[in-house]
Design a protein around this motif. Structure first.
Motif, PDB file in Angstrom:
ATOM      1  N   MET A 188      22.759 -13.623 -42.553  1.00  0.00           N
ATOM      2  CA  MET A 188      23.805 -14.363 -43.266  1.00  0.00           C
ATOM      3  C   MET A 188      23.387 -15.790 -43.603  1.00  0.00           C
ATOM      4  O   MET A 188      23.984 -16.420 -44.470  1.00  0.00           O
ATOM      5  CB  MET A 188      25.103 -14.367 -42.456  1.00  0.00           C
ATOM      6  N   LYS A 189      22.349 -16.305 -42.944  1.00  0.00           N
ATOM      7  CA  LYS A 189      21.818 -17.638 -43.251  1.00  0.00           C
ATOM      8  C   LYS A 189      20.628 -17.573 -44.200  1.00  0.00           C
ATOM      9  O   LYS A 189      20.128 -18.604 -44.632  1.00  0.00           O
ATOM     10  CB  LYS A 189      21.391 -18.344 -41.959  1.00  0.00           C
ATOM     11  N   SER A 190      20.165 -16.375 -44.518  1.00  0.00           N
ATOM     12  CA  SER A 190      18.947 -16.224 -45.329  1.00  0.00           C
ATOM     13  C   SER A 190      19.289 -16.016 -46.807  1.00  0.00           C
ATOM     14  O   SER A 190      20.460 -15.916 -47.185  1.00  0.00           O
ATOM     15  CB  SER A 190      18.128 -15.034 -44.831  1.00  0.00           C
ATOM     16  N   HIS A 191      18.268 -15.910 -47.611  1.00  0.00           N
ATOM     17  CA  HIS A 191      18.469 -15.660 -49.042  1.00  0.00           C
ATOM     18  C   HIS A 191      18.890 -14.224 -49.335  1.00  0.00           C
ATOM     19  O   HIS A 191      19.233 -13.902 -50.456  1.00  0.00           O
ATOM     20  CB  HIS A 191      17.206 -16.030 -49.825  1.00  0.00           C
ATOM     21  N   TYR A 192      18.900 -13.345 -48.318  1.00  0.00           N
ATOM     22  CA  TYR A 192      19.354 -11.962 -48.505  1.00  0.00           C
ATOM     23  C   TYR A 192      20.872 -11.830 -48.431  1.00  0.00           C
ATOM     24  O   TYR A 192      21.420 -10.777 -48.727  1.00  0.00           O
ATOM     25  CB  TYR A 192      18.729 -11.030 -47.461  1.00  0.00           C
ATOM     26  N   ARG A 193      21.574 -12.886 -48.037  1.00  0.00           N
ATOM     27  CA  ARG A 193      23.029 -12.831 -47.937  1.00  0.00           C
ATOM     28  C   ARG A 193      23.622 -12.469 -49.304  1.00  0.00           C
ATOM     29  O   ARG A 193      23.334 -13.098 -50.302  1.00  0.00           O
ATOM     30  CB  ARG A 193      23.565 -14.174 -47.489  1.00  0.00           C
ATOM     31  N   GLY A 194      24.421 -11.440 -49.326  1.00  0.00           N
ATOM     32  CA  GLY A 194      25.045 -10.992 -50.569  1.00  0.00           C
ATOM     33  C   GLY A 194      24.157 -10.120 -51.434  1.00  0.00           C
ATOM     34  O   GLY A 194      24.607  -9.615 -52.464  1.00  0.00           O
ATOM     35  N   LYS A 195      22.908  -9.914 -51.051  1.00  0.00           N
ATOM     36  CA  LYS A 195      21.986  -9.115 -51.856  1.00  0.00           C
ATOM     37  C   LYS A 195      21.740  -7.725 -51.281  1.00  0.00           C
ATOM     38  O   LYS A 195      21.055  -6.932 -51.890  1.00  0.00           O
ATOM     39  CB  LYS A 195      20.644  -9.838 -51.996  1.00  0.00           C
ATOM     40  N   PHE A 196      22.311  -7.438 -50.118  1.00  0.00           N
ATOM     41  CA  PHE A 196      22.091  -6.127 -49.509  1.00  0.00           C
ATOM     42  C   PHE A 196      23.382  -5.330 -49.513  1.00  0.00           C
ATOM     43  O   PHE A 196      24.471  -5.885 -49.579  1.00  0.00           O
ATOM     44  CB  PHE A 196      21.562  -6.274 -48.075  1.00  0.00           C
ATOM     45  N   HIS A 197      23.241  -3.998 -49.452  1.00  0.00           N
ATOM     46  CA  HIS A 197      24.441  -3.182 -49.331  1.00  0.00           C
ATOM     47  C   HIS A 197      24.570  -2.576 -47.950  1.00  0.00           C
ATOM     48  O   HIS A 197      25.685  -2.379 -47.482  1.00  0.00           O
ATOM     49  CB  HIS A 197      24.566  -2.134 -50.433  1.00  0.00           C
ATOM     50  N   THR A 198      23.468  -2.307 -47.237  1.00  0.00           N
ATOM     51  CA  THR A 198      23.564  -1.838 -45.858  1.00  0.00           C
ATOM     52  C   THR A 198      22.436  -2.421 -45.012  1.00  0.00           C
ATOM     53  O   THR A 198      21.363  -2.752 -45.518  1.00  0.00           O
ATOM     54  CB  THR A 198      23.490  -0.295 -45.741  1.00  0.00           C
ATOM     55  N   LEU A 199      22.719  -2.512 -43.719  1.00  0.00           N
ATOM     56  CA  LEU A 199      21.720  -2.887 -42.715  1.00  0.00           C
ATOM     57  C   LEU A 199      21.640  -1.742 -41.722  1.00  0.00           C
ATOM     58  O   LEU A 199      22.669  -1.218 -41.288  1.00  0.00           O
ATOM     59  CB  LEU A 199      22.139  -4.159 -41.969  1.00  0.00           C
ATOM     60  N   GLU A 200      20.426  -1.355 -41.364  1.00  0.00           N
ATOM     61  CA  GLU A 200      20.219  -0.267 -40.412  1.00  0.00           C
ATOM     62  C   GLU A 200      19.351  -0.762 -39.262  1.00  0.00           C
ATOM     63  O   GLU A 200      18.212  -1.173 -39.475  1.00  0.00           O
ATOM     64  CB  GLU A 200      19.525   0.921 -41.081  1.00  0.00           C
ATOM     65  N   LEU A 201      19.903  -0.718 -38.040  1.00  0.00           N
ATOM     66  CA  LEU A 201      19.113  -1.066 -36.863  1.00  0.00           C
ATOM     67  C   LEU A 201      18.462   0.206 -36.350  1.00  0.00           C
ATOM     68  O   LEU A 201      19.142   1.187 -36.046  1.00  0.00           O
ATOM     69  CB  LEU A 201      19.986  -1.692 -35.772  1.00  0.00           C
ATOM     70  N   ARG A 202      17.149   0.205 -36.294  1.00  0.00           N
ATOM     71  CA  ARG A 202      16.389   1.389 -35.906  1.00  0.00           C
ATOM     72  C   ARG A 202      15.477   1.082 -34.732  1.00  0.00           C
ATOM     73  O   ARG A 202      15.091  -0.056 -34.501  1.00  0.00           O
ATOM     74  CB  ARG A 202      15.562   1.892 -37.079  1.00  0.00           C
TER      75      ARG A 202
END
Length: 99
Positions: free
Chosen positions: A69-83
């Motif tokens: 949420m502090k990076s430049h990816y904020r708002g650019k992703f649709h899902t996060l997957e912890l693997r």
């Protein structure tokens, strides 16, 4: 005592080989910056910090979500997957959807 990297002992932070977890950031269409040799878009992967591995999947995910949420990816992703960071790559938590 902080966990240290097994492949490079002087390394303490993040290691793609020694970290227990990885976060796959599934980007929205048009935000991919890298492609594979076939020209298919690649999603970025972030590895957990070695000192955070002891917190378990939920704790690691919350720490990584804060960084996203502090990076430049904020708002650019649709899902996060912890693997799991091993050969299986098992999904540890349900995917997080960015609304």
């Amino acid at each position: 005592m902080a966990k240290r990297c097994q492949c490079t002992p002087e390394k303490k932070g993040i290691c793609r080989h020694c970290s227990s977890f990885k976060l796959v950031i599934n980007l929205r269409k048009g935000y991919h910056t890298r492609t594979n040799f076939k020209g298919e878009p690649l999603n970025p992967v972030w590895y957990s910090m070695l000192k955070e591995d002891k917190k378990g999947p939920e704790g690691v995910f919350q720490m990584m979500l804060g960084r996203i949420m502090k990076s430049h990816y904020r708002g650019k992703f649709h899902t996060l997957e912890l693997r799991q960071n091993d050969e299986s790559g098992a999904l540890l938590l349900p995917p997080y959807y960015n609304r």
